[in-house]
Every structure is written in C-alpha cells, then in structure tokens.
Design a protein around this motif. Structure first.
Motif, short mmCIF file in Angstrom:
data_model
loop_
_atom_site.label_atom_id
_atom_site.label_comp_id
_atom_site.label_asym_id
_atom_site.label_seq_id
_atom_site.Cartn_x
_atom_site.Cartn_y
_atom_site.Cartn_z
N ALA A 369 21.08 11.55 8.18
CA ALA A 369 20.49 10.91 7.00
C ALA A 369 20.54 9.40 7.19
O ALA A 369 21.57 8.86 7.64
CB ALA A 369 21.25 11.31 5.74
N VAL A 370 19.44 8.73 6.88
CA VAL A 370 19.31 7.28 7.14
C VAL A 370 18.89 6.58 5.85
O VAL A 370 18.04 7.08 5.10
CB VAL A 370 18.26 7.02 8.23
CG1 VAL A 370 18.08 5.52 8.45
CG2 VAL A 370 18.63 7.71 9.53
N LEU A 391 26.27 12.19 8.56
CA LEU A 391 26.19 13.38 9.40
C LEU A 391 26.74 14.62 8.71
O LEU A 391 26.73 15.71 9.28
CB LEU A 391 26.96 13.15 10.72
CG LEU A 391 26.45 11.96 11.55
CD1 LEU A 391 27.37 11.72 12.74
CD2 LEU A 391 25.03 12.23 12.03
N GLY A 392 27.21 14.46 7.50
CA GLY A 392 27.77 15.58 6.75
C GLY A 392 28.33 15.07 5.45
O GLY A 392 28.32 13.86 5.17
N LEU A 435 16.21 14.58 13.91
CA LEU A 435 15.47 14.49 12.64
C LEU A 435 16.17 13.50 11.72
O LEU A 435 17.39 13.58 11.53
CB LEU A 435 15.40 15.87 11.98
CG LEU A 435 14.70 15.93 10.62
CD1 LEU A 435 13.22 15.56 10.75
CD2 LEU A 435 14.83 17.34 10.02
N LYS A 436 15.41 12.58 11.18
CA LYS A 436 15.95 11.58 10.25
C LYS A 436 15.57 11.96 8.82
O LYS A 436 14.38 12.03 8.49
CB LYS A 436 15.41 10.18 10.58
CG LYS A 436 16.20 9.43 11.63
CD LYS A 436 16.13 10.01 13.03
CE LYS A 436 14.78 9.82 13.65
NZ LYS A 436 14.77 10.21 15.11
N ALA A 437 16.58 12.22 8.00
CA ALA A 437 16.33 12.55 6.59
C ALA A 437 16.52 11.30 5.75
O ALA A 437 17.47 10.54 5.95
CB ALA A 437 17.29 13.65 6.13
N GLY A 438 15.62 11.11 4.82
CA GLY A 438 15.72 9.93 3.95
C GLY A 438 15.25 10.27 2.54
O GLY A 438 14.65 11.31 2.30
N GLU A 525 27.15 5.98 0.32
CA GLU A 525 26.94 7.06 -0.64
C GLU A 525 25.47 7.49 -0.65
O GLU A 525 25.17 8.69 -0.75
CB GLU A 525 27.35 6.61 -2.04
CG GLU A 525 27.16 7.70 -3.09
CD GLU A 525 27.39 7.20 -4.51
OE1 GLU A 525 28.23 7.80 -5.20
OE2 GLU A 525 26.73 6.22 -4.91
N ASP A 526 24.55 6.53 -0.56
CA ASP A 526 23.13 6.88 -0.53
C ASP A 526 22.83 7.82 0.63
O ASP A 526 22.09 8.80 0.47
CB ASP A 526 22.28 5.61 -0.41
CG ASP A 526 22.13 4.88 -1.74
OD1 ASP A 526 22.63 5.41 -2.76
OD2 ASP A 526 21.54 3.80 -1.76
N ALA A 527 23.36 7.51 1.81
CA ALA A 527 23.11 8.37 2.97
C ALA A 527 23.80 9.72 2.80
O ALA A 527 23.24 10.77 3.13
CB ALA A 527 23.59 7.67 4.24
N ASP A 528 25.02 9.71 2.28
CA ASP A 528 25.78 10.95 2.06
C ASP A 528 25.02 11.86 1.09
O ASP A 528 24.81 13.06 1.36
CB ASP A 528 27.16 10.60 1.50
CG ASP A 528 28.05 11.81 1.26
OD1 ASP A 528 27.65 12.94 1.59
OD2 ASP A 528 29.16 11.62 0.72
N VAL A 529 24.60 11.32 -0.02
CA VAL A 529 23.88 12.11 -1.02
C VAL A 529 22.56 12.62 -0.45
O VAL A 529 22.16 13.77 -0.69
CB VAL A 529 23.64 11.28 -2.30
CG1 VAL A 529 22.64 11.96 -3.22
CG2 VAL A 529 24.96 11.06 -3.03
N THR A 530 21.88 11.79 0.33
CA THR A 530 20.63 12.22 0.96
C THR A 530 20.87 13.40 1.89
O THR A 530 20.11 14.37 1.90
CB THR A 530 19.99 11.05 1.73
OG1 THR A 530 19.67 10.00 0.81
CG2 THR A 530 18.73 11.49 2.45
N TRP A 531 21.94 13.32 2.70
CA TRP A 531 22.26 14.44 3.61
C TRP A 531 22.50 15.72 2.82
O TRP A 531 22.00 16.79 3.16
CB TRP A 531 23.49 14.10 4.45
CG TRP A 531 23.74 15.07 5.57
CD1 TRP A 531 23.36 14.95 6.86
CD2 TRP A 531 24.43 16.33 5.47
NE1 TRP A 531 23.75 16.06 7.58
CE2 TRP A 531 24.41 16.92 6.76
CE3 TRP A 531 25.05 17.01 4.43
CZ2 TRP A 531 25.00 18.16 7.03
CZ3 TRP A 531 25.64 18.26 4.70
CH2 TRP A 531 25.62 18.81 5.97
#
Length: 954
Positions: A369-370, A391-392, A435-438, A525-531
């Motif tokens: 997640a990015v 990553l998790g 794969l980049k999730a955003g 947190e933004d990346a964590d929540v996105t993942w």
C-alpha cells in the motif's frame, strides 16, 4: 532436493479465466488478443517464483480442459448446457496459453473426452501410489473430494508408504487439507461427492435435488453416512417438503453422483517421471515473450538472468532478498480478523539502510500500500513531502523527505535525501511484479510523476468501493468512498484527521512542519488503512460480480485520466479577462433594470429579498414558502414566472447566469492557470457521479453551457499551442442509441441504422407529421422519457396541460412498447435486487426505491430508469479512453494528446497536419469501444471537428 518426491498439479483452466477477468484487453504486435495470455503468464511466473522460494515441487504439470464435451455429456446431455460460450476475444487465446505453458518448459496435459479434474485425479492417485505427495493448485470444490487422501494399498512395488494429497489456493495463499474441507462442507473429503450430488451445481448444470441447498445436503450426509443412506432415510421421515424432494429426486441425485465422481483411472498421457522439474530454461520463455510483445516481463527475465546457465529463479529481486528474514515477514497474509490499528508500531524511515530493507520486503510481498504526503491538494503543483508504505496490518512506515519548514534557519530532521530516496523507490514503484494499492491513487501517480516515477500497476480502494457500492448507504455511516468513511464502515476505525495534525484557519501549518513523530502516525496510518481496505474489499469484487467493470473499465482508466490531468489545456488569459469585463458590464446593466422593475434597490443574490419583491410587493402568483418561512426562488420558479410574462424573472435568470459564468469560469479560469505550464489542469473524479460518469473540479469544465452564445464565448478561450489545433470527437445521441438497443425498439434501431434524423422519425411516429414544432417536441419527449419524467414534468417542459402530456406519454409507449417494457422491468429488478446494472456490469444502488416517502421513492425511480443507459454510455467512453493512446501510438501518432472528457465528448490537441490521419483512428476507437464485451445492435455515431479553439472544433 528433498528425498520425497512432491508433485504439483496446476488446474490451468481456472487460471485462464482468472487471468482473463484480471486485465484489460491487450493485443500482441499481430493484433491478436493476448490479455488473458499475459495474465496467465504472470500468474504462472508468480507460482514458479513462490514455489521456488518455499520447499518447492520436484515435479510439476499444468492440466487443461481439451474441450467442453466429455463422457459426462453421454450420461446427461444437459451437463454444462447452461454455460455461456467463452468470450469472443478469449477463444483465440486458448492455443497461446498452451504455448505459454510450454515456454516455461512445463508439461501441458489435456485429453479428449475427459475434464481437467479427471486428469488431476488420475495423476494424483497414481503419484500417491508411488509414495509421492501431491499438491493440487486450485480452489475447485469438485477437486476437494481428493484432499487429505493418502494411498494405503495397491502401492507400487517397493513403496513402503503412500503419499498424501492437499490443495493450494493461490488466490488466498492458503493450504487446504482435510480439516479445512470438513470445515467447509461439514463432511470429510471422501463424502464431498455425496453432498454435491444432493445440492447440485448450477454452474455445471448438475441437477441434484431441487430445493436442497448446501447446509441441508451436508446435514443429511453427516447424519446418514452416505448418499444412498440419506435417500433411504426419506421413507422413515414425517411428511414434509424434504421427504417429498428426497423421494421424488432420488434418480436425479444418483445421476448427479455419477456426474461429480472424479474418474481416477485414466491412462496417463504423460509419464509421471516426465514431469520432473529440472529448472526453467530462459531461452524458450524469452522467445515467447518477444513474440507477443510482453516487454516488461522480458526485462524482468533479462534482469534476473545472471548467466545463461541460470534455470530456476525467475524473480530478479530475489537475488538480493532471498533468505532475508524480513522477506518472509513482508510476504505474510492478514489473518481473517485484523488486529486493531496501533499507530505506536509504525516506523519512521530516516536512513538508506532502513529504506532498502522496506523495499526488499515489498518486493517479496508483491503487494504494498502506497500513499504520498505533499504540500498541496493540487497534485500537478504539489511538492513531495513524504511517502508511506504498508505491508500488513500495523506493518507500515513513513519516509519523510521534505520536512523541516521553509525557513532556511529552521532545524530539519534527519531524512533520506530526496533524490536518493526517489532513485531507490523508483524500481519498486514501477515494478510490474509488485501491485501498488492506494486510496485515490491518481493523486499519488501525479505527485510522483513530477519526480520521474511512473507508478504502476495500481489498485484503488476508493474505486473498488465505488464499483461495488455506488449509491449504497451503510448503517448510518455515509455512503461515500473516502478513506475516513471506508475506515469507519469496514474497519470500525476512526482515522486521524488532517486538521488534528496541521490545525485549521490561520493557525494551520504545512504538513512539512508537522513534528516527525506525529507525521509518521498520520501518514503511515493512511497506508495501513489502505492495505486493510484492499485486503477486505478486493476479494468482494469477484463475489459480488463487479470484477468486470473494475478490471475492464475503471482500473485501466486511472493512469489515463492522470495523464490527461498532467497535460492540461491552454486558455487565452486575455480573452478571459475581456469576457470578465463584458460580463461585469452586462450584470451591472441587468441589475439596474431589475431594480427599476422592482421599484427599489435590493440584493438580487438574496433569495429572501428576491422572494419578498416578487410575491409580496409585485404580487406574482405561485410563490411557496419553505420551512424557513421564505419564498423559494429557484430556477424552476423563475422560469414559470417568466413563462407567465414576468419580465423581472427573466432578467434575474439572465443576471444569475452571467454572474455564475463570470465567477465560475472567466474569473476562476484565470486564477487556475498553472504558472509553470501556462495551462489549466482540471481534476477528474472516477467516483463523483453515481452512474459512473467522470466529474470535473478545480476547475469544473463540464458545466459550461453548450448551446448558448455565452457558453460558446467561453469555449473560444480554450486554445491549442501555436501550430496545433483542438479536435473534438463527440458521441452523437449515444443515450438514445443505447435505449434503442437495450429496450429493443425496432423502429429506432432502423432509424439509426439508416442514418435518419431520430427526432424527425419520432415526430413522424408520434404526431404523424414532421415540422419544426413536432420535431422539437419529439426531441424533448425522447430524452425526457429516458429520465422517467412524470406527466407534470413533461407538461412543464412542453408548456402544455398535464392531461395532454399524459396523452403524449401514452402515445409514445404505444408506438415504442419496448421502452415501456424496459422501464417496468428495470424498476422491478431494482426493487428486488436494490441496484441497477449497465451492460458492462456497473451497479448503482437505490436504497430509497421502496421508501414510504413519495418524493424519495419517485426520485429513486426516475434515477433508476436512466442509470443503466447513462451508466453504459459512461462505460463506453471510458473504454474508448483506455484504448485511445495505444491505438494512436500504433498509428505513429503518440504525440497526439487527449486533454478533456466532457460528457460524451473527447478533446485532443495535435498538429494541424495530423488531423486527417488521427481523425479516423479516434473515430474507429470510439465506434468500437463496446466490443468485444458488448455487441450493440445500433451503430455508435461519432461527430468530429477541429479548429483553433474548443468552440471552433464544433
């Protein structure tokens, strides 16, 4: 190599369809569709890599279906009879997929008259008798009959202990053994066939017993031991529906048992020993990738091939990360129940060593997640402040890059230098293998593009949510698709708010001045929540039937729209300034005339003062007060008064339009010009309109009046660079064309196929004569009916009595009964399912369509009638946009820029000398955009013009 042999049998058929639905349409240099081939190749590549990292197989083969006909069709002619034919563009890819398998130097096995499942069963049983363990790479429920079985007798000579069978579901990265099958079916694997025989299978058209579902079937087999005993138990049951079904369905159940039984004694077409995995030579694979133009995969192969003797590792990143403890940690999967968000565990990455460690783990995980933090909401001008990765759950970091304030004497925290970080992150963020999730990842694409990073491939949780839940409300939580709402709705977690970090108003500080520790909590947190959201939402796409619209319409559009935003469009500042002055003069003149008609000065922009003037002082009829106690003065009210001859009402309407155009366009566009590019860069939202249409903001370029002289004046200010022209390509009457197809209206189809004036044809059908008046009325009716207009609404538009309007509606439905049938069936479906659906599978939810509140219900009904047509129109132009630049590139026109999408129109900028070459390419792509997914029974008409301004292009 391990002492014990381990055979992996890949269910290739399931891979093919997953690959097909995973990627947008692609073609190879010869023009052959290869989207599924590419997806299949990457999936097989990943499997080979993942197995190579683990204690991999000693033997491996891919098993495919030879044809759709097998011995089961002799037992039951209707077996698989309801399966639709494979998509037209998938058929030519089947042989290429076999070529792809052989390019990996892997056995590709199929046998006429048998299904892949039977071959897998035969190979699995034969291998376990030799003492080999077997893993079936699939998630097929039929194959679960084999799981957990271990050969105990009839072992091959010299074999002391038989092997066992398990399953690997690569979609969930999960091993499936005996316990997992029991948990799923309620019975052990050897009894799964009995359960399947009772419940049947609608996909394969295995009849089973009507009315018996999975739970009842599982309970009957668990209680009675097997199918025969379960059927026999009916005789002792009390009278009930179940008893009747068991007695009446016995023969079908026994037949179904034969159909689901896996044949495990087929003569093996390829010897087990010939499946030995001696490595994957790069030469055949390189030749295959070159032939089909899979250049990114070819680069990966060359990047990882340290020498010609290398035969196993296909992952270039693995050379650097193999064996590192962090790699396995980064590749972990989230548990079913994720731990609560814990911001204290996030890492602030401030050294190159730690940055490289995170990048290595991300390469191993294959999903990251990015999120970017920047200095502005304007992604075209924003400076990069930091990047966060996840990553998790709770496994996230923040990489500060631009912190410390703008003051040259301000103390700056320790950070990785921006240039070094960008160079180090670039291979990861551009890698096809990760794969980049955003969340709203288009913004991040544009921010990173300023630093030379082409972010991709990407998934967007905002768009995934929209494609499943557009219009849906959730238990008091808003139905929006922003991160805060999605986090509340799906995770039960309240995210940190930007205002809590940076403040508000005059006290607000730039994100780059936020203390590093606090910035890390917010950004990571933004990346964590996105993942977490990606892990929860992505699997739902397939379960809820939204994969097609996401993978084939919206996801491939993300980088296309991002590039359009970066291109922007040039505007003539001097022309806009002149228009602003003219509008100011005209509004001042109108203001004086309005005051004179009112007999006093007042604030025209005040609804209260205007209402009092119109209805209390001047005494016009039709005034109505709202809950606030003031009169309504909306556009409909003023238009009604103007129709009655109220000159002041018309002048207020004119004043409002000029004032709005001045503030919204001629003034605002000058302010919106980017000083670095000299162009205006609008922002497109893929989730802004419930039906799937793109919306435009900052500035909004989609609401400029099209047919008024003033609107044309504003469009004259949109101009190309010197030597270029603007080209506008517009779908002509696309919604009426789609209505003719979707409602199956022969008269309208014939008119479109013949190239007739559709409104004249409607006038002839409706009124028996065609003149200027009847054509205008027919045009109004054509569009109004598709929006579910009421008798009163149509009466207002045509200036007639409601009874006369109802008579027109009745006549319309008599002449075009297909449209009335479409309206009735659409409303019935929406009331039953809760959503409408476009031809491409886009859902729009209408939770208020059964509301007891009449206005809410009728509003939903009107929207539901139009949503499938307008949504299909949106899907078609999106598909055209995705295909446009590849088609122009192929024609040697890669320098042509697609700048704007406005309703049914695309606007391009190109050298004037290329118009004759580019026009036909653009027209062909737009005309064929629905194919091959949907074949329309009417042609899509495209009108193309060009000129030295947007207006001149019309």
């Amino acid at each position: 190599m391990a002492d014990k042999q381990h055979l992996y049998l890949v269910d290739g058929s399931s891979y093919i369809f997953r690959a097909y639905h995973r990627l947008p349409p692609l073609t190879n240099p010869e023009g052959t569709p290869v989207g599924a081939v590419y997806g299949y190749t990457t999936m097989l590549w990943k499997l080979a890599d993942d197995l190579d990292k683990a204690e991999g197989p000693t033997h491996l083969a891919v098993i495919l279906d030879k044809s759709s006909h097998s011995f089961r069709n002799e037992l039951y002619a209707e077996y698989k009879a309801h399966r639709p034919d494979p998509p037209e563009d998938l058929v030519p890819q089947f042989p290429l997929i076999r070529d792809a398998t052989r390019a990996f130097s892997l056995p590709c096995i199929e046998e006429q008259g048998y299904e892949a499942d039977d071959l897998i069963a035969s190979y699995a049983k034969a291998a376990t008798r030799k003492g080999w363990d077997v893993t079936i790479v699939s998630s097929d429920k039929d194959l679960m009959q084999l799981i957990g079985q271990c050969a105990e007798d009839h072992l091959d000579p010299g074999v002391a202990e038989g092997g066992c069978i398990d399953m690997l579901d690569t979609m969930k990265d999960a091993r499936i053994g005996r316990e997992e099958v029991i948990e799923k079916f309620g019975v052990p694997p050897e009894k799964v066939g009995d359960v399947l025989a009772l419940m049947g299978d609608s996909v394969d058209n295995v009849p089973g017993i009507f009315g018996i579902g999975p739970k009842t079937a599982s309970k009957l087999i668990a209680e009675n031991g097997d199918l025969a005993a379960a059927l026999d138990s009916a005789a002792d049951m009390k009278p009930s529906k179940l008893r009747e079904r068991l007695l009446e369905g016995r023969d079908m159940a026994m037949l179904s048992r034969e159909l689901v039984e896996l044949k495990s004694d087929i003569a093996l077409p390829v010897a087990l020993e010939d499946m030995k995995l001696d490595g994957i030579p790069p030469e055949p694979l390189a030749e295959f990738l070159t032939t089909h133009g899979f250049n990114s995969l070819l680069k990966r192969l060359h990047a990882g091939s340290g020498s010609p003797t290398r035969t196993t590792n296909l992952n270039p990143a693995k050379q650097e990360t193999a064996g590192a403890p962090a790699s396995r940690e980064g590749n972990r999967q989230a548990p079913p129940e994720m731990p609560p968000v814990d911001r204290s565990g996030y890492e602030c990455v401030q050294t190159m060593e730690r940055l490289q460690a995170w990048i290595d783990r991300a390469f191993a995980a294959r999903l990251v997640a990015v999120d970017t933090e920047a200095s502005s909401l304007d992604s075209i001008q924003a400076d990069l402040v930091g990047v966060s990765l996840a990553l998790g759950p709770n496994d996230a970091c923040y990489i500060p890059l631009g912190h410390g304030g703008s003051d040259m004497f301000a103390e700056k925290p320790e950070q990785v230098p921006l240039a070094d970080a960008v160079a180090t992150l670039k291979p990861l963020l551009e890698s096809d293998a990760v794969l980049k999730a955003g969340q709203n990842i288009k913004y991040d694409i544009n921010v990173l593009a300023r630093h030379g990073i082409a972010l991709g491939p990407v998934d967007d949780t905002m768009i995934i949510s929209f494609d499943m839940d557009a219009g849906r409300q959730a238990d008091g939580i808003g139905g929006g698709h922003g991160m805060d709402e999605l986090s509340e709705r799906h995770l039960g977690h309240t995210t940190l708010a930007f205002k809590d970090i940076c403040g508000t108003g005059k006290k607000q500080i730039p994100f780059g001045e936020v203390p590093i520790a606090r910035a890390t909590e917010y950004a990571a947190e933004d990346a964590d929540v996105t993942w977490r959201l990606h892990t929860l939402l992505k699997p739902r796409l397939a379960l809820e039937g939204s994969t097609r619209v996401y993978e084939r319409v919206d996801r491939p559009l993300i980088p296309v729209v991002a590039q359009m935003e970066r291109h922007g469009i040039r505007v003539d500042r001097a022309r806009l300034a002149k228009l602003s002055d003219e509008f100011a003069t005209e509004t001042a003149k109108l203001e004086g005339e309005i005051h004179q008609l009112a007999g006093q000065e007042f604030t025209i922009g005040s609804p209260k003062q205007l209402g009092d003037i119109l209805f209390d002082k001047l005494g016009y009829k039709g005034g109505r007060k709202g809950k606030s106690g003031q009169y309504s003065t909306d556009q409909g009210i003023l238009e009604g008064l103007a129709a009655q001859g109220a000159e002041i009402a018309q002048k207020v309407l004119d004043w409002r339009q000029l004032a709005k155009l001045k503030s919204t366009y001629t003034d605002a566009l000058q302010e919106a010009i980017n000083p670095a590019t000299g162009r205006v860069h609008t922002s497109y939202s893929l989730v802004g309109a419930q039906t799937g249409r793109l919306s435009s903001t900052d500035p909004n370029l989609q609401n400029i009046p099209i047919r008024t002289a003033i609107g044309r004046q504003i469009r004259e200010a949109f101009v190309p660079e010197e030597g270029n022209v603007l080209l506008a390509a517009d779908y002509s009457q696309i919604e009426l064309r789609l209505a003719a197809h979707m409602c199956d209206v022969p008269t309208l189809k014939e008119a479109f196929l013949a190239g007739e004036d559709i409104h004249a044809r409607t006038a002839q059908e409706m009124f028996g004569t065609v003149d200027r008046d009847t054509r205008a009325r027919a045009k109004t009716v054509n569009f109004a009916i598709l929006y579910g207009i009421s008798r009163w609404g149509l009466a207002g538009r045509l200036g007639i009595e409601p009874d006369e309007a109802q008579a027109i509606i009745d006549t319309y439905f008599q002449r075009f009964p297909g449209i009335q049938a479409y309206i009735h069936s659409t409303l019935e479906q929406v009331r039953t399912r809760g959503y409408s659906e476009t031809l491409f599978g886009r859902k729009t939810w209408f939770p208020r369509i059964t509301s007891t509140h009449q206005a809410e219900r009728q509003g939903s009904e009107r929207a539901a009638i139009n949503a499938p047509i307008q949504g299909t129109s949106a899907d078609i132009i999106k598909r055209a946009m995705v295909r446009m630049m590849p088609a122009l590139d192929e024609a040697g026109l890669g320098h042509v820029r697609m700048l704007l999408q406005v309703h049914d129109e695309l606007v391009f900028e190109l050298p004037e000398g290329d118009v004759d070459t580019a026009g036909p390419v653009i027209e062909r792509v737009m005309a064929e955009a629905a194919l091959p997914a949907v074949e329309l029974t009417v042609p899509l008409g495209i009108e193309i013009g060009h000129g030295k301004s947007w207006d001149a292009a019309h």
